[in-house]
Structure formats: structure tokens, C-alpha cells
Design a protein around this motif. Sequence first.
Motif, PDB file in Angstrom:
ATOM      1  N   TYR A 244       0.629   4.865 -11.449  1.00  0.00           N
ATOM      2  CA  TYR A 244      -0.446   4.589 -10.476  1.00  0.00           C
ATOM      3  C   TYR A 244       0.153   4.506  -9.084  1.00  0.00           C
ATOM      4  O   TYR A 244       1.328   4.172  -8.910  1.00  0.00           O
ATOM      5  N   LYS A 245      -0.695   4.749  -8.102  1.00  0.00           N
ATOM      6  CA  LYS A 245      -0.293   4.496  -6.719  1.00  0.00           C
ATOM      7  C   LYS A 245      -1.336   3.585  -6.095  1.00  0.00           C
ATOM      8  O   LYS A 245      -2.527   3.676  -6.401  1.00  0.00           O
ATOM      9  N   LYS A 246      -0.871   2.719  -5.202  1.00  0.00           N
ATOM     10  CA  LYS A 246      -1.822   1.816  -4.562  1.00  0.00           C
ATOM     11  C   LYS A 246      -2.354   2.460  -3.295  1.00  0.00           C
ATOM     12  O   LYS A 246      -1.594   2.764  -2.374  1.00  0.00           O
ATOM     13  N   SER A 247      -3.650   2.649  -3.283  1.00  0.00           N
ATOM     14  CA  SER A 247      -4.259   3.193  -2.073  1.00  0.00           C
ATOM     15  C   SER A 247      -4.698   2.034  -1.197  1.00  0.00           C
ATOM     16  O   SER A 247      -4.759   0.898  -1.647  1.00  0.00           O
ATOM     17  N   SER A 248      -5.021   2.315   0.055  1.00  0.00           N
ATOM     18  CA  SER A 248      -5.542   1.239   0.894  1.00  0.00           C
ATOM     19  C   SER A 248      -6.906   0.862   0.335  1.00  0.00           C
ATOM     20  O   SER A 248      -7.675   1.706  -0.086  1.00  0.00           O
ATOM     21  N   SER A 249      -7.189  -0.449   0.253  1.00  0.00           N
ATOM     22  CA  SER A 249      -8.349  -0.896  -0.508  1.00  0.00           C
ATOM     23  C   SER A 249      -9.351  -1.579   0.414  1.00  0.00           C
ATOM     24  O   SER A 249      -9.217  -2.756   0.691  1.00  0.00           O
TER      25      SER A 249
ATOM     26  N   VAL B 246       0.857  -1.194   0.000  1.00  0.00           N
ATOM     27  CA  VAL B 246       0.000   0.000   0.000  1.00  0.00           C
ATOM     28  C   VAL B 246       0.891   1.240   0.000  1.00  0.00           C
ATOM     29  O   VAL B 246       1.869   1.320   0.736  1.00  0.00           O
ATOM     30  N   GLY B 247       0.552   2.201  -0.844  1.00  0.00           N
ATOM     31  CA  GLY B 247       1.386   3.392  -0.970  1.00  0.00           C
ATOM     32  C   GLY B 247       2.477   3.230  -2.008  1.00  0.00           C
ATOM     33  O   GLY B 247       3.207   4.171  -2.312  1.00  0.00           O
TER      34      GLY B 247
ATOM     35  N   THR C 228       4.237   2.426  -5.797  1.00  0.00           N
ATOM     36  CA  THR C 228       4.085   3.090  -7.090  1.00  0.00           C
ATOM     37  C   THR C 228       4.243   2.092  -8.225  1.00  0.00           C
ATOM     38  O   THR C 228       5.108   1.219  -8.180  1.00  0.00           O
TER      39      THR C 228
ATOM     40  N   SER D 218      -7.419  -1.033  -6.510  1.00  0.00           N
ATOM     41  CA  SER D 218      -6.929  -0.030  -5.571  1.00  0.00           C
ATOM     42  C   SER D 218      -5.818   0.817  -6.192  1.00  0.00           C
ATOM     43  O   SER D 218      -5.198   1.637  -5.521  1.00  0.00           O
TER      44      SER D 218
ATOM     45  N   VAL E  49      -4.662   3.801  -8.182  1.00  0.00           N
ATOM     46  CA  VAL E  49      -5.217   5.103  -8.522  1.00  0.00           C
ATOM     47  C   VAL E  49      -4.290   5.787  -9.514  1.00  0.00           C
ATOM     48  O   VAL E  49      -3.086   5.898  -9.269  1.00  0.00           O
TER      49      VAL E  49
ATOM     50  N   GLU F 129      -9.002  13.594 -10.356  1.00  0.00           N
ATOM     51  CA  GLU F 129      -7.796  13.182  -9.647  1.00  0.00           C
ATOM     52  C   GLU F 129      -6.881  14.380  -9.422  1.00  0.00           C
ATOM     53  O   GLU F 129      -6.444  15.003 -10.371  1.00  0.00           O
TER      54      GLU F 129
END
Lengths: 501, 125
Positions: A493-498, A398-399, A401, A472, A474, A433
Motif C-alpha cells: 500500500y501507499k499512503k496518499s494525502s487524506s 504521506v507517500g 509505503t 488513506s 491505497v 488502480e
Amino acid sequence: MAVVPGGPRSGPAARAQFFCTAGRGLEPFLIREVRERLAATQVEYISGKVFFTACSDLNMLKQLKSAERLFLLIKKQLPFPVSSVSKGKIFNELQRLINDDPESWLNAISIWKNLLELDAKKEKLSHKNANPLKRKVGEDDTAAKKLKTEQIQEIQETKECQLEKQIEEKLLEQGNFITEEGKFQELQNDVMEAADTRNQTDLTFRVSCRCSGAIAKTLTAQEVGRVIGIALMKQFGWKANLRNPNLEIFIHLSDIYSVLGIPVFRVPLACRAYIKTAGMRSTIAWAMASLAEIKAGAVVLDPMCGLGTILLEAAKEWPDVYYVGADVSDSQLSGAYDNLRAAGLKDKIELLRVSVIELPLPSESVDIIISDIPFGKKFKLGKDIKRTLQEMERVLRVGGTIVLLLSEDHHRHLKGGEASSGPLNSQGGRTEEPGGEECLTPAGKAAVSEPASSSFVAGNQECLDRMPPLGSLVPVDCYRVSLGKTDALISKYKKSSSPGR
Amino acid sequence: MRLLTHNLLSSHVRGVGPRGFPPRLQATEVRINPVEFNPGFIVRMIPKVEWAALLEAAGNLHLIEVPKEPIQGYEHNEEFLRKMHHVLLEVEVLEGTLQCPESGRVFPLSRGIPNMQLRDEETET
């Protein structure tokens, strides 16, 4: 980006005006580079070229990673009015480029020589340090020897980069062995025959010309080259030498600018000395890595690494990082292994033979993923790309790239796949965004106003708007870049908490 | 394949899930490569290390002087960091196997590169 400790240096060389050619779409990356690496000022760009002023020596200039070629600027001016004007009139205008302002030419050449001499001095210094007993080499001779090396490299220019590099290495090897008087004398004689750079009238040159836009309808590149060549011979007394010149003059006449320059290096910057066999374009590979927010101690994965170009570019720039490359093809991995070894990066990059849709890694174990998604029919659109992205999403923390190079088709498919089931977000569509603003900034920073810039900016915003979120992941940033015949999209993209996945 | 990489790997055979970690390492050919010591890098890797997996692998390779766990104040303990540097980065398995601890599936490791491709029937979903 890795900046030399103490910040970018204003080097020992004199202030000079340069320009670089760049693949379309890479201009914002190059602008950022010249500012950060070279403390460049008066930065300006048009499509495919970045102009700047800097006090850098050759070693510093060689660091530019997103440029195609580097030139010393002789002249840049508004294009000739071509529409209702006779050929003869245009020829006159071309001649005036030289005759009205010979100082610009001589100035550029003197800067060019100084850069070479400065570099030759440094080489001499390092040789001296290595072997203090070596015979002392005169400064002019060293510069001349360097010129000779460059001339020999010139012959190979039309061949593959790899071949050029091999010869360059060989010559440098031979150069190092010149300690005996006899050998040295031989080389010196050769150089005297080829060119005496102390006397400018004996300089040999060649003109390379490109015409685009309105002027290309009236004149051919050959005609322009001939007119300029004759004018140069008349003005300065130089001799033309098409096969093996000391000096190359580059001219590009377009609808936006007439640009004249001297290439600083024989081999394009885009052709890396440390890469034995390039897979994708090194400039784009570097640009992707520069977006990935690589920090010391990170674990960086390229799950479709091919020959390892992205990992090589990243490891050269960000060394304190753990790199892992994976591919299904034994021959590609073998080539990648050779590349790592040739680049001296075997200790920094690990290879696995594994498929991207089934990565043998625990979930959320990787900080950064950078990958060139294969184009072409072999990689089945739809099913494969979805599974690929799902698996990448799984192993990314999470978080983390992700930076991908996607074809137009992939992009379209990702957007169109909203109706299908599966963990990927099907309600996505367009996202407002905040990152969309980010991608405007590089173009915005481009300083001096340019007619091309507004469409450039709009293009990026448009491509960012078309990126749907994927599970997740973004979308954060997007750059359209040219691969020659087609375009591709560098997508970040970045991974957000899902929640609820 | 270095032990730092082994420490990241997990078998992905169908139905195995997290029990696929760590793959059991057997080596028939090992090479020790001197690698430039970079303490800053090692310090950053220590928190990511799965110690049980590392100790098991090191044991299978019969390595000696392997720290059992991160010691207090490891960031400044050069002796500890050097030992970890050696274990994680300087020991390279060139030939051997990796075995899924749950399913028993054996993956080959050749010329330093592990081949963990699954056959169709073994893949998840």
C-alpha cells in the motif's frame, strides 16, 4: 535493489546454465534478481523453478535472496509420454538421458568443479594475503580440501540449518589452522581416501529424485533413482555413496519438464548464514523488503518484528537506513536481539517493547512499514487488525509505503469490514488502480512462453482486485506466495494525502 | 536505546497527544559503542532531528560537545557530522527510564530496550 557499483558484473567464471527452485509466488522476484545481480540471459520459468544462463562465480550466486536452492543444469527436456507406455519403455527413456548424451553430464560436472576451484583459489588468495608466511598450498589440494569440507557438511544435511552452520564454521576455523606440515599431510591423506577428483572414474555420487504429475502414478522416485544411478555407474564408472557422496544429482520429473541438475551448494540459499534463528521464511522476508522502495536515509519500522527476520534481510541489502523493530513479547525481542548481534547488525536496528496498536511515535514519522501480520487465533481478527492498520497508517508519512504479509483470512476480513464505522474507508470496494498493471509486469517480463504463466498472471490481478483501500492507504501491488501448507498475500500500500480525516 | 531512537519516541498515554513528546530520559547505565562513521547516512538523518528533544536528552546524559543546531553547510562539515554521529548512534542507554512529560507516567528501559506498553486504562480511545 542494491547493485554492486558499476552495475551487475559478468564474472570471471565461464558461461553456464543454472536453475533455482523457488517457493511458489516468488518466481517474479527471482527473475528480477538473476537479471539485475547476475546479468542473466535466457531467463525462463515454470511454477517453482527459474532457469537462466550466467557467467557468475559462487560469491555472486550466493547473493540470490528469493531462491530456495541453486543447481547447475545438466538437462531439461519435455516430459516422457507416460499414458500408454510400459514401465520398461520408460526405464529405457531414463537410461537414454545418460547414454544418448554423456557430454552434457561431463560438461556440467566440469563446470561444477571449476566453480569450486575458482572459489578455493579465492579463499587461498585471501589466506595468503592474511599471512604471507603460511605454507604454500597446491591448487589441486585446495580444491580437494574444499571438497572434503563440503563432504563433511553433507553428513549434516538432514539436520537443522543452524547445526549445519555451526559445523561449517568450525571446519573453516580448522582449515585456517593447517599450516604445519604434519596436520596438512593428515588432511591430504583423508582426502585421497575419500575421493580423488583428478580422476573422474573415482567420483562418488547420489541421486535425489522427485516425481510429480502423471509420471508419479506410474513410477516411484526410488525406481527412477535406481535406474538413473545404475546407468550412471555403467556409463561413467562412478561409485554410489548414499551417505557421503562427492556429487549429488537432482532429478525432477513433472508434467512440464524433466529436469536434471547438480546442486551448487550443500546448504540451501534460503538458509542464511547470517541469521541465527529464523522466524518467517527469509526468502519471503527479503521479497517483502524488495517491494518497500527502501532508500538511503529512510526510517523503516516493523511493528510486529518477532525474531526480526524482515529487518535482518532488509538491513543486509539496504544498509544506509534506520531500522526499528517492535514487539510485545519479551522472549521474541530477546531472540531478535541475539539475531542482530550474531548478524553484526546491532548498530543498524533498534528494538522497542511496544504494542502495534499503540505506537509511541508521532504521526507521520516513519517512511516505510514492513510487517508479517501474525496468523492464527491468537491475533483476533476484525478488531485487532483494524486497529493495527489504523495505527500503522497514522505513523506513516504521506507517500510512505507499507508492505504486509496477510493470511487469506486477514484479506477476507479487510474486504468484509467495509460496513463498519471508523476512519477506514467504507465506500471503497473495488478500486480501479493503475498499480494493478504493475503487478502484471513481473510475470510479463518472464520471456519464453510458458503454459503456467497465464494462470500465474491472472492470480495476481485477481488478488489485487480484492484489496480494498484502507483509509488513506491505497493498494498498489499484491503477490500470492506459498508458505508450504497455506498461501499468504504480500500486499503493498501507499499512503496518499487524506482529505478530511 | 540510542539517542536517534529516543528522538523518534513519543508517549502515547490517553489524552496526551503531541504533548507526550519528548519523553524525559534518565539513565542509570550508559555504554559508548564505536560505530562505523557513515557520513551519507548522518547527512540524511540531520533534517529529521528534533533538536530541542535531542539537547534535553543529551543534557540528561551529561554529554559534552553536542552541537546546538545544524550549522550552515553541515553536509560537508566532517567535524560536525562526526559529533552528530557520536551523539545519535554511539551513545547507548542500557538501563534507565523514560517519563511522559504530560502525564508523568514512567516507562522502564532495560537491557537497551524501552518498554512502552500501556496498561488498558492508559490507551487512547
